[in-house]
Design a protein around this motif. Structure first.
Motif, PDB file in Angstrom:
ATOM      1  N   HIS A 212       0.903  -1.250   0.072  1.00 23.05           N
ATOM      2  CA  HIS A 212      -0.131  -0.101   0.005  1.00 23.05           C
ATOM      3  C   HIS A 212       0.859   1.089   0.033  1.00 23.05           C
ATOM      4  O   HIS A 212       1.129   1.921   1.000  1.00 23.05           O
ATOM      5  N   PRO A 213       1.394   1.555  -1.355  1.00 22.39           N
ATOM      6  CA  PRO A 213       2.341   2.864  -1.148  1.00 22.39           C
ATOM      7  C   PRO A 213       1.720   4.049  -1.004  1.00 22.39           C
ATOM      8  O   PRO A 213       0.721   4.707  -1.554  1.00 22.39           O
ATOM      9  N   THR A 214       1.823   4.723   0.212  1.00 19.76           N
ATOM     10  CA  THR A 214       1.337   6.004   0.904  1.00 19.76           C
ATOM     11  C   THR A 214       2.790   6.747   1.503  1.00 19.76           C
ATOM     12  O   THR A 214       3.837   6.112   1.528  1.00 19.76           O
ATOM     13  N   ASP A 215       2.479   8.149   1.592  1.00 19.63           N
ATOM     14  CA  ASP A 215       3.799   8.720   2.334  1.00 19.63           C
ATOM     15  C   ASP A 215       3.825   8.260   3.611  1.00 19.63           C
ATOM     16  O   ASP A 215       5.044   8.275   4.068  1.00 19.63           O
ATOM     17  N   ALA A 216       2.842   8.124   4.289  1.00 18.65           N
ATOM     18  CA  ALA A 216       2.993   7.758   5.830  1.00 18.65           C
ATOM     19  C   ALA A 216       3.837   6.565   5.911  1.00 18.65           C
ATOM     20  O   ALA A 216       4.671   6.338   6.588  1.00 18.65           O
ATOM     21  N   LEU A 217       3.387   5.433   5.099  1.00 16.18           N
ATOM     22  CA  LEU A 217       4.308   4.290   5.127  1.00 16.18           C
ATOM     23  C   LEU A 217       5.711   4.360   4.560  1.00 16.18           C
ATOM     24  O   LEU A 217       6.547   3.609   4.995  1.00 16.18           O
ATOM     25  N   GLY A 218       5.712   5.412   3.711  1.00 13.73           N
ATOM     26  CA  GLY A 218       7.159   5.432   3.066  1.00 13.73           C
ATOM     27  C   GLY A 218       7.955   6.145   4.031  1.00 13.73           C
ATOM     28  O   GLY A 218       9.002   5.746   4.457  1.00 13.73           O
ATOM     29  N   ARG A 219       7.147   7.121   4.960  1.00 10.32           N
ATOM     30  CA  ARG A 219       8.110   7.637   6.151  1.00 10.32           C
ATOM     31  C   ARG A 219       8.618   6.481   7.141  1.00 10.32           C
ATOM     32  O   ARG A 219       9.710   6.503   7.630  1.00 10.32           O
ATOM     33  N   GLU A 220       7.456   5.634   7.467  1.00  6.12           N
ATOM     34  CA  GLU A 220       7.619   4.574   8.453  1.00  6.12           C
ATOM     35  C   GLU A 220       8.737   3.759   8.110  1.00  6.12           C
ATOM     36  O   GLU A 220       9.577   3.371   8.658  1.00  6.12           O
ATOM     37  N   SER A 221       8.810   3.362   6.822  1.00  7.99           N
ATOM     38  CA  SER A 221       9.823   2.369   6.162  1.00  7.99           C
ATOM     39  C   SER A 221      11.134   3.127   6.204  1.00  7.99           C
ATOM     40  O   SER A 221      12.359   2.609   6.390  1.00  7.99           O
ATOM     41  N   GLY A 222      11.113   4.398   5.970  1.00 12.38           N
ATOM     42  CA  GLY A 222      12.517   5.161   6.032  1.00 12.38           C
ATOM     43  C   GLY A 222      12.911   5.172   7.437  1.00 12.38           C
ATOM     44  O   GLY A 222      14.067   4.959   7.788  1.00 12.38           O
ATOM     45  N   PHE A 223      11.954   5.357   8.423  1.00 10.59           N
ATOM     46  CA  PHE A 223      12.489   5.563   9.794  1.00 10.59           C
ATOM     47  C   PHE A 223      12.835   3.992  10.219  1.00 10.59           C
ATOM     48  O   PHE A 223      13.916   3.977  11.044  1.00 10.59           O
ATOM     49  N   ALA A 224      12.319   2.894   9.825  1.00 13.95           N
ATOM     50  CA  ALA A 224      12.684   1.667  10.311  1.00 13.95           C
ATOM     51  C   ALA A 224      14.102   1.236   9.804  1.00 13.95           C
ATOM     52  O   ALA A 224      14.882   0.578  10.331  1.00 13.95           O
ATOM     53  N   SER A 225      14.412   1.822   8.457  1.00 18.79           N
ATOM     54  CA  SER A 225      15.619   1.505   7.834  1.00 18.79           C
ATOM     55  C   SER A 225      16.697   2.235   8.655  1.00 18.79           C
ATOM     56  O   SER A 225      17.928   1.822   8.637  1.00 18.79           O
ATOM     57  N   MET A 226      16.479   3.539   9.071  1.00 20.10           N
ATOM     58  CA  MET A 226      17.565   4.201   9.575  1.00 20.10           C
ATOM     59  C   MET A 226      17.746   3.490  11.050  1.00 20.10           C
ATOM     60  O   MET A 226      19.040   3.326  11.618  1.00 20.10           O
ATOM     61  N   ILE A 227      16.645   2.879  11.831  1.00 21.60           N
ATOM     62  CA  ILE A 227      16.702   2.447  12.978  1.00 21.60           C
ATOM     63  C   ILE A 227      17.798   1.183  12.804  1.00 21.60           C
ATOM     64  O   ILE A 227      18.602   0.809  13.616  1.00 21.60           O
ATOM     65  N   LEU A 228      17.566   0.595  11.648  1.00 23.22           N
ATOM     66  CA  LEU A 228      18.272  -0.782  11.435  1.00 23.22           C
ATOM     67  C   LEU A 228      19.597  -0.379  11.101  1.00 23.22           C
ATOM     68  O   LEU A 228      20.635  -0.962  11.603  1.00 23.22           O
ATOM     69  N   LEU A 229      19.939   0.785  10.578  1.00 22.57           N
ATOM     70  CA  LEU A 229      21.243   1.143  10.186  1.00 22.57           C
ATOM     71  C   LEU A 229      22.044   1.351  11.371  1.00 22.57           C
ATOM     72  O   LEU A 229      23.203   0.915  11.754  1.00 22.57           O
ATOM     73  N   TYR A 230      21.371   1.972  12.388  1.00 19.26           N
ATOM     74  CA  TYR A 230      21.892   2.465  13.759  1.00 19.26           C
ATOM     75  C   TYR A 230      22.107   1.214  14.571  1.00 19.26           C
ATOM     76  O   TYR A 230      23.447   0.780  15.180  1.00 19.26           O
ATOM     77  N   ALA A 231      21.188   0.112  14.634  1.00 24.08           N
ATOM     78  CA  ALA A 231      21.354  -0.989  15.320  1.00 24.08           C
ATOM     79  C   ALA A 231      22.394  -1.790  14.809  1.00 24.08           C
ATOM     80  O   ALA A 231      23.137  -2.599  15.519  1.00 24.08           O
TER      81      ALA A 231
ATOM     82  N   ALA B 196      25.933  -3.206  16.651  1.00 21.86           N
ATOM     83  CA  ALA B 196      26.024  -4.555  16.840  1.00 21.86           C
ATOM     84  C   ALA B 196      27.318  -5.181  16.075  1.00 21.86           C
ATOM     85  O   ALA B 196      28.142  -6.025  16.895  1.00 21.86           O
ATOM     86  N   ILE B 197      27.585  -4.624  15.053  1.00 22.84           N
ATOM     87  CA  ILE B 197      28.892  -4.952  14.259  1.00 22.84           C
ATOM     88  C   ILE B 197      29.850  -4.571  15.367  1.00 22.84           C
ATOM     89  O   ILE B 197      31.113  -5.033  15.473  1.00 22.84           O
ATOM     90  N   VAL B 198      30.170  -3.258  15.772  1.00 21.69           N
ATOM     91  CA  VAL B 198      31.183  -2.812  16.543  1.00 21.69           C
ATOM     92  C   VAL B 198      31.183  -3.471  17.775  1.00 21.69           C
ATOM     93  O   VAL B 198      32.299  -3.992  18.306  1.00 21.69           O
ATOM     94  N   PHE B 199      30.140  -3.858  18.549  1.00 22.67           N
ATOM     95  CA  PHE B 199      29.950  -4.587  19.751  1.00 22.67           C
ATOM     96  C   PHE B 199      30.714  -6.008  19.440  1.00 22.67           C
ATOM     97  O   PHE B 199      31.330  -6.410  20.155  1.00 22.67           O
ATOM     98  N   PHE B 200      30.358  -6.680  18.399  1.00 23.47           N
ATOM     99  CA  PHE B 200      30.617  -8.018  17.913  1.00 23.47           C
ATOM    100  C   PHE B 200      32.061  -8.070  17.812  1.00 23.47           C
ATOM    101  O   PHE B 200      32.944  -8.934  18.197  1.00 23.47           O
ATOM    102  N   LEU B 201      32.553  -7.081  16.872  1.00 18.80           N
ATOM    103  CA  LEU B 201      34.123  -7.099  16.588  1.00 18.80           C
ATOM    104  C   LEU B 201      34.957  -6.732  17.640  1.00 18.80           C
ATOM    105  O   LEU B 201      35.979  -7.188  17.923  1.00 18.80           O
ATOM    106  N   VAL B 202      34.581  -5.857  18.693  1.00 20.21           N
ATOM    107  CA  VAL B 202      35.337  -5.617  19.860  1.00 20.21           C
ATOM    108  C   VAL B 202      35.286  -6.912  20.836  1.00 20.21           C
ATOM    109  O   VAL B 202      36.417  -7.412  21.051  1.00 20.21           O
ATOM    110  N   TRP B 203      34.336  -7.542  20.884  1.00 19.88           N
ATOM    111  CA  TRP B 203      34.233  -8.929  21.600  1.00 19.88           C
ATOM    112  C   TRP B 203      35.127  -9.749  21.122  1.00 19.88           C
ATOM    113  O   TRP B 203      36.033 -10.387  21.625  1.00 19.88           O
ATOM    114  N   LEU B 204      35.024  -9.873  19.654  1.00 23.62           N
ATOM    115  CA  LEU B 204      36.041 -10.837  18.972  1.00 23.62           C
ATOM    116  C   LEU B 204      37.422 -10.560  18.954  1.00 23.62           C
ATOM    117  O   LEU B 204      38.299 -11.373  19.305  1.00 23.62           O
TER     118      LEU B 204
END
Length: 178
Positions: free
Chosen positions: A18-37, A41-49
């Motif tokens: 359902h392509p809407t502007d609201a869902l576009g903003r939500e998926s953009g926000f979700a992608s940003m959260i994923l990038l930060y997470a 996760a990569i930094v913590f894992f590599l420090v641990w390793l």
């Protein structure tokens, strides 16, 4: 990170359905959260390793991946498909006191196969440029969650092995300064 990836996958699927502007903003926000997470996760894992590699050297006298190599190999294309697995296996073997090949490698191998399968699905789907597909997203997210759970198990196992070895060592007197 896996939870953030699932959140992003659901948001992207909803936007495609359902392509809407609201869902576009939500998926953009979700992608940003994923990038930060993912970055955390990569930094913590590599420090641990990196610390586990150093512990294997100090606690067990094992020669595992020189210096920063345990971290760098994750970022070298093609090499990152097999060398990091070998380093994790070497750290696990050293930490369990098994220097020969063949010991208890099942957990690391299963984690690696699931992680590689997730990476391959994402890579192939991106290369063929088929866009967003709900079945591919479901498979990718399922593999991602399984890889994350297995990575946690690998981290717990190696940390426990090194912790047990540390508890059996006798304390060392601090050096007296003259």
């Amino acid at each position: 990170m896996a939870v953030a990836d699932v959140f992003r996958g659901v948001a992207v699927s909803a936007r495609v359905a359902h392509p809407t502007d609201a869902l576009g903003r939500e998926s953009g926000f979700a992608s940003m959260i994923l990038l930060y997470a993912m970055t955390l996760a990569i930094v913590f894992f590599l420090v641990w390793l990196s610390r586990c590699r150093r512990n294997a050297e100090y606690l067990f006298g094992a020669s595992v991946a020189p210096g920063g190599w345990a971290v760098v190999v994750w970022f070298i294309p093609v090499i990152n498909w097999w060398v990091p697995r070998q380093i994790v296996l070497d750290i696990e073997r050293a930490s369990s006191g098994t220097s020969q090949k063949g010991g208890d490698t099942v957990l690391v191998n299963i984690w690696w196969v699931v992680w590689a399968a997730h990476s391959a699905v994402v890579l192939v789907w991106d290369l063929i440029g088929r866009g967003t597909s709900t079945p591919v997203i479901v498979v990718s997210e399922g593999l991602d969650i399984a890889a994350a759970v297995l990575a946690i198990c690998v981290i717990e196992r190696i940390t426990a092995l090194q912790g047990a070895a540390l508890r059996t060592m006798s304390p060392v007197e601090p050096l007296a300064h003259a």
